[in-house]
Design a protein around this motif. Sequence first.
Motif, mmCIF file in Angstrom:
data_model
loop_
_atom_site.group_PDB
_atom_site.id
_atom_site.type_symbol
_atom_site.label_atom_id
_atom_site.label_comp_id
_atom_site.label_asym_id
_atom_site.label_seq_id
_atom_site.Cartn_x
_atom_site.Cartn_y
_atom_site.Cartn_z
ATOM 1 N N UNK A 42 0.809 -1.219 0.000
ATOM 2 C CA UNK A 42 0.000 0.000 0.000
ATOM 3 C C UNK A 42 0.847 1.276 0.000
ATOM 4 N N UNK A 43 2.111 1.147 0.416
ATOM 5 C CA UNK A 43 2.988 2.321 0.431
ATOM 6 C C UNK A 43 4.341 1.939 -0.141
ATOM 7 N N UNK A 44 4.768 2.633 -1.193
ATOM 8 C CA UNK A 44 6.016 2.318 -1.885
ATOM 9 C C UNK A 44 6.904 3.551 -1.919
ATOM 10 N N UNK A 45 8.104 3.407 -1.361
ATOM 11 C CA UNK A 45 9.080 4.491 -1.323
ATOM 12 C C UNK A 45 10.218 4.180 -2.286
ATOM 13 N N UNK A 46 10.342 4.991 -3.313
ATOM 14 C CA UNK A 46 11.400 4.816 -4.313
ATOM 15 C C UNK A 46 12.224 6.086 -4.480
ATOM 16 N N UNK A 47 12.157 6.978 -3.512
ATOM 17 C CA UNK A 47 12.868 8.241 -3.625
ATOM 18 C C UNK A 47 14.378 8.062 -3.509
ATOM 19 N N UNK A 48 15.106 9.053 -4.042
ATOM 20 C CA UNK A 48 16.569 9.100 -3.973
ATOM 21 C C UNK A 48 17.214 7.863 -4.578
ATOM 22 N N UNK A 49 16.808 7.578 -5.811
ATOM 23 C CA UNK A 49 17.442 6.542 -6.607
ATOM 24 C C UNK A 49 17.921 7.150 -7.923
ATOM 25 N N UNK A 50 18.112 6.324 -8.931
ATOM 26 C CA UNK A 50 18.605 6.806 -10.228
ATOM 27 C C UNK A 50 17.678 6.374 -11.356
ATOM 28 N N UNK A 51 16.390 6.291 -11.052
ATOM 29 C CA UNK A 51 15.423 5.863 -12.062
ATOM 30 C C UNK A 51 15.358 6.880 -13.193
ATOM 31 N N UNK A 52 15.471 6.386 -14.404
ATOM 32 C CA UNK A 52 15.428 7.233 -15.599
ATOM 33 C C UNK A 52 14.238 6.877 -16.484
ATOM 34 N N UNK A 53 14.044 5.597 -16.739
ATOM 35 C CA UNK A 53 12.937 5.139 -17.573
ATOM 36 C C UNK A 53 11.641 5.117 -16.767
ATOM 37 N N UNK A 54 10.507 5.325 -17.406
ATOM 38 C CA UNK A 54 9.228 5.262 -16.681
ATOM 39 C C UNK A 54 9.079 3.925 -15.958
ATOM 40 N N UNK A 55 8.843 3.938 -14.656
ATOM 41 C CA UNK A 55 8.792 2.701 -13.863
ATOM 42 C C UNK A 55 7.459 1.960 -14.043
ATOM 43 N N UNK A 56 7.321 1.259 -15.149
ATOM 44 C CA UNK A 56 6.057 0.579 -15.470
ATOM 45 C C UNK A 56 5.765 -0.574 -14.512
ATOM 46 N N UNK A 57 6.802 -1.113 -13.874
ATOM 47 C CA UNK A 57 6.605 -2.256 -12.986
ATOM 48 C C UNK A 57 5.637 -1.942 -11.844
ATOM 49 N N UNK A 58 5.629 -0.710 -11.377
ATOM 50 C CA UNK A 58 4.790 -0.383 -10.228
ATOM 51 C C UNK A 58 3.306 -0.316 -10.582
ATOM 52 N N UNK A 59 2.983 -0.347 -11.872
ATOM 53 C CA UNK A 59 1.581 -0.303 -12.288
ATOM 54 C C UNK A 59 0.824 -1.558 -11.878
ATOM 55 N N UNK A 60 1.559 -2.626 -11.547
ATOM 56 C CA UNK A 60 0.915 -3.866 -11.105
ATOM 57 C C UNK A 60 0.407 -3.774 -9.672
ATOM 58 N N UNK A 61 0.806 -2.739 -8.946
ATOM 59 C CA UNK A 61 0.461 -2.617 -7.529
ATOM 60 C C UNK A 61 -0.865 -1.882 -7.392
#
Length: 293
Positions: A42-61
């Motif tokens: 229910x809560x996903x923290x992905x801050x302070x990383x190096x993500x560049x491409x749209x994170x499509x994986x999280x759409x499953x959540x």
Amino acid sequence: MGSPEIDHVIEQCLQKQEAVLNLSHRDISVLPPTLRQVTHVRRLLLNNNKLLMPPTELLALQQLEELTLDCNNLTLLPTGIGGLRTLTYLSLSNNSLGFLPGEIGKLQDLTQLWIADTKLMGLPPEIGLLQKLEKLSAKNNQISSLPDELCNLSKLSWLNLAQNQLDRLPGSFYKLQNLSYLNVDGNRFAEVPAGLGDTPALSSLSLRKNMISSLPDDLLLSLNKLCKIDLRENPLQERPAHWKGLDFILLGPDNTGAGDGPGTSTESENTDSSGDSTEDGDDSPTEEQTIGT
């Protein structure tokens, strides 16, 4: 942190059915496919990383309620983000998005949206569909005008548009019936917007570092219900003699030494669930976000 370690964190979250998954500060550039498995999160923290491409994986959540993507290298949001219908909190600050997709308007359970320092040129008209939105921070962007649809946000109580390029507000701004705090510091206003006197709940207004040289008495009278009007660091420096007793109006230089940091406003609520200051819109992660688990 390498992919095996990240996969292990995700596996532990899956086994324990933990509601919070903290993947912040892990130098992640690409999300692992295993993220799609934790559909209960229910809560996903992905801050302070190096993500560049749209994170499509999280759409499953599909049960996700809070999503934090601050301080990455994102230039696009994943197509389909509007499908995360249970989101109530979305933080995208400190990325290079440039624009918000119209499908942001599908997130109709959203109560907080944090899009500070994302190089936005404007806000999409679909933002007016977010009927549950209470807090919006879009400070430190390149926004020169606001869509009229913004004024449809009947539950909006806190709005930070500081450090943009605004010189006016929409004519229907008075429709923001619940707006109590407005920060438009560091914009291009040559005068205090007249319509603010018709915004019934407004109690705290910050217009520091604009180009305001006067405040007519008739406009001042329309603002007499406010608890605070901050006009420091404008050309208007001297307090007229007949303003005696109007201590809720702040003029002159900022001698507090606080600058734009926390504590420069009298807002009663200090922080939201991400730790973003709701006093001055300082959109910075809390220790919980910035320390990996």
